[in-house]
Motif scaffolding. Sequence first.
Motif, PDB file in Angstrom:
ATOM      1  N   THR A 111     -24.411   1.648  17.561  1.00  0.00           N
ATOM      2  CA  THR A 111     -23.752   0.905  16.424  1.00  0.00           C
ATOM      3  C   THR A 111     -22.529  -0.043  16.919  1.00  0.00           C
ATOM      4  O   THR A 111     -22.551  -1.432  16.486  1.00  0.00           O
ATOM      5  N   GLN A 112     -22.021   0.384  18.172  1.00  0.00           N
ATOM      6  CA  GLN A 112     -20.872  -0.701  18.805  1.00  0.00           C
ATOM      7  C   GLN A 112     -21.387  -1.913  19.371  1.00  0.00           C
ATOM      8  O   GLN A 112     -21.304  -3.058  19.074  1.00  0.00           O
ATOM      9  N   LEU A 113     -23.085  -1.639  19.833  1.00  0.00           N
ATOM     10  CA  LEU A 113     -23.410  -2.870  20.433  1.00  0.00           C
ATOM     11  C   LEU A 113     -24.278  -3.726  19.419  1.00  0.00           C
ATOM     12  O   LEU A 113     -24.022  -4.972  19.535  1.00  0.00           O
ATOM     13  N   LEU A 114     -24.736  -3.296  18.221  1.00  0.00           N
ATOM     14  CA  LEU A 114     -25.250  -3.982  17.280  1.00  0.00           C
ATOM     15  C   LEU A 114     -24.096  -4.736  16.649  1.00  0.00           C
ATOM     16  O   LEU A 114     -24.345  -6.033  16.432  1.00  0.00           O
TER      17      LEU A 114
ATOM     18  N   LYS B  25     -35.408  -5.665   9.083  1.00  0.00           N
ATOM     19  CA  LYS B  25     -35.006  -6.985   8.647  1.00  0.00           C
ATOM     20  C   LYS B  25     -34.175  -6.748   7.219  1.00  0.00           C
ATOM     21  O   LYS B  25     -33.178  -7.536   7.440  1.00  0.00           O
ATOM     22  N   ASP B  26     -34.520  -5.687   6.686  1.00  0.00           N
ATOM     23  CA  ASP B  26     -33.603  -5.317   5.421  1.00  0.00           C
ATOM     24  C   ASP B  26     -32.203  -4.790   6.120  1.00  0.00           C
ATOM     25  O   ASP B  26     -31.343  -5.102   5.390  1.00  0.00           O
TER      26      ASP B  26
ATOM     27  N   LEU C  36     -26.335  -5.780   6.793  1.00  0.00           N
ATOM     28  CA  LEU C  36     -25.024  -5.978   7.821  1.00  0.00           C
ATOM     29  C   LEU C  36     -24.699  -7.328   7.686  1.00  0.00           C
ATOM     30  O   LEU C  36     -23.390  -7.678   7.681  1.00  0.00           O
ATOM     31  N   ASN C  37     -25.507  -8.333   7.640  1.00  0.00           N
ATOM     32  CA  ASN C  37     -25.213  -9.719   7.594  1.00  0.00           C
ATOM     33  C   ASN C  37     -24.370  -9.994   6.487  1.00  0.00           C
ATOM     34  O   ASN C  37     -23.234 -10.517   6.442  1.00  0.00           O
ATOM     35  N   SER C  38     -24.965  -9.614   5.401  1.00  0.00           N
ATOM     36  CA  SER C  38     -24.149 -10.040   4.011  1.00  0.00           C
ATOM     37  C   SER C  38     -22.755  -9.146   3.751  1.00  0.00           C
ATOM     38  O   SER C  38     -21.958  -9.734   3.463  1.00  0.00           O
ATOM     39  N   SER C  39     -22.570  -8.063   4.392  1.00  0.00           N
ATOM     40  CA  SER C  39     -21.577  -7.339   4.350  1.00  0.00           C
ATOM     41  C   SER C  39     -20.496  -7.843   5.088  1.00  0.00           C
ATOM     42  O   SER C  39     -19.356  -8.079   4.905  1.00  0.00           O
ATOM     43  N   LEU C  40     -20.854  -8.027   6.462  1.00  0.00           N
ATOM     44  CA  LEU C  40     -19.845  -8.695   7.407  1.00  0.00           C
ATOM     45  C   LEU C  40     -19.256  -9.992   6.776  1.00  0.00           C
ATOM     46  O   LEU C  40     -18.366 -10.291   7.163  1.00  0.00           O
TER      47      LEU C  40
END
Length: 372
Positions: free
Chosen positions: A23-26, A353-354, A359-363
């Motif tokens: 999680t940290q790395l991602l 991808k989902d 993550l991309n949209s939230s962040l």
Amino acid sequence: MKIGIITMHSVVHHGSVLQAYATQLLLEQFGHEVFIINYRYPNKWQVNHGMKLFIPSLKTKIARAFCLKAKYRGRKKIQHFMKNYYHLTREFVDYNDLKNNIPIFDVYLSGSDQIWNPRFTYGDPGYFFDFLPDNSNLMSFSSSLACKNLDKDTAYKYKYYLEKYKFISVRENQGAEIINDLIGEKPSITLDPTLMIDSKQWYNFVKKNSYKKKYIFLYILDYAFNPKPYIYKLTKHLSNKYDLDIICNIDIPSEFKIRHKVYKNMGIEDFLSLIYNSFIVITSSFHGVAFSLNFGKPLLAVVKNDNKDDRLTSLLTNLNLQNCIVPINSPMDSVCPFYNLEKEQLNLNILQKDTYSFLNSSLSYFQKKING
């Protein structure tokens, strides 16, 4: 942005440590500064709400300190990995410590692993960031409830906590249904973070195979349910069928007459290497399954019949690998650990991808909010 993760990172266990690190790395790969909030588990809050705390005897403390047993040497290896790879805040000893000394981050992220499983965390409000002011930037990533339903009191509390979140994703299908019933909105189902890290990065931790023969890696966990003795019988069946040696993380009772090598001195690198170098993996562990899939290994996941905990079945079903799911007492002649590796990796890539999109949209939302 500066992101604080709250998860069950301090459990000295292969899966717990790897999911916390992943999680940290991602999140770092998204370009953020990331810390794990060093919230002690277990702590006084959980004990006061029903947890039975294991207190090691003086003899056990001495054995651990001097690594007098193989399992304690393995434990020390895991702790060494944690020390080397975690980015931690200062320690918070219990919920009141969190509440009175709030760590400051731009975004607060719950997950992953079983942080919302009431059986283990007792509905601890710390794992829902209830110590933060209203309108804080809260999100959940692949959090697990690991249960089929909640009792009335727990459901009431969870509803209150979850309504403060801007974005929620969970790891299992049943968890998504529970949260949908609570807040009237179905959360995203996302992959465990260990499945979001490129396999090539995990290869960096894999050691050269020291075993000359092909083997089955039998990795048994029994804290959620007891897969024994069926998992022993299944292993013996596969060993005889394919003429394979057995490497296991625990002793197999002599009554099963299974020749095996026990590997108790198992650090993180050993765990990953034993999966990567195996011919077949048989396991009752979620992360035993996850890393078998990461490495494309033939796999049998032994699960309980009642489906109250769908952590393994949910992941394998979402990847169309139902043949790898083995409910206890399934006829052994019907089980098959092999699957189409190309299709498995293709399906995994779709789910990745989902998950990336969530993550991309939230962040990105929080980044825009912070930047004004």
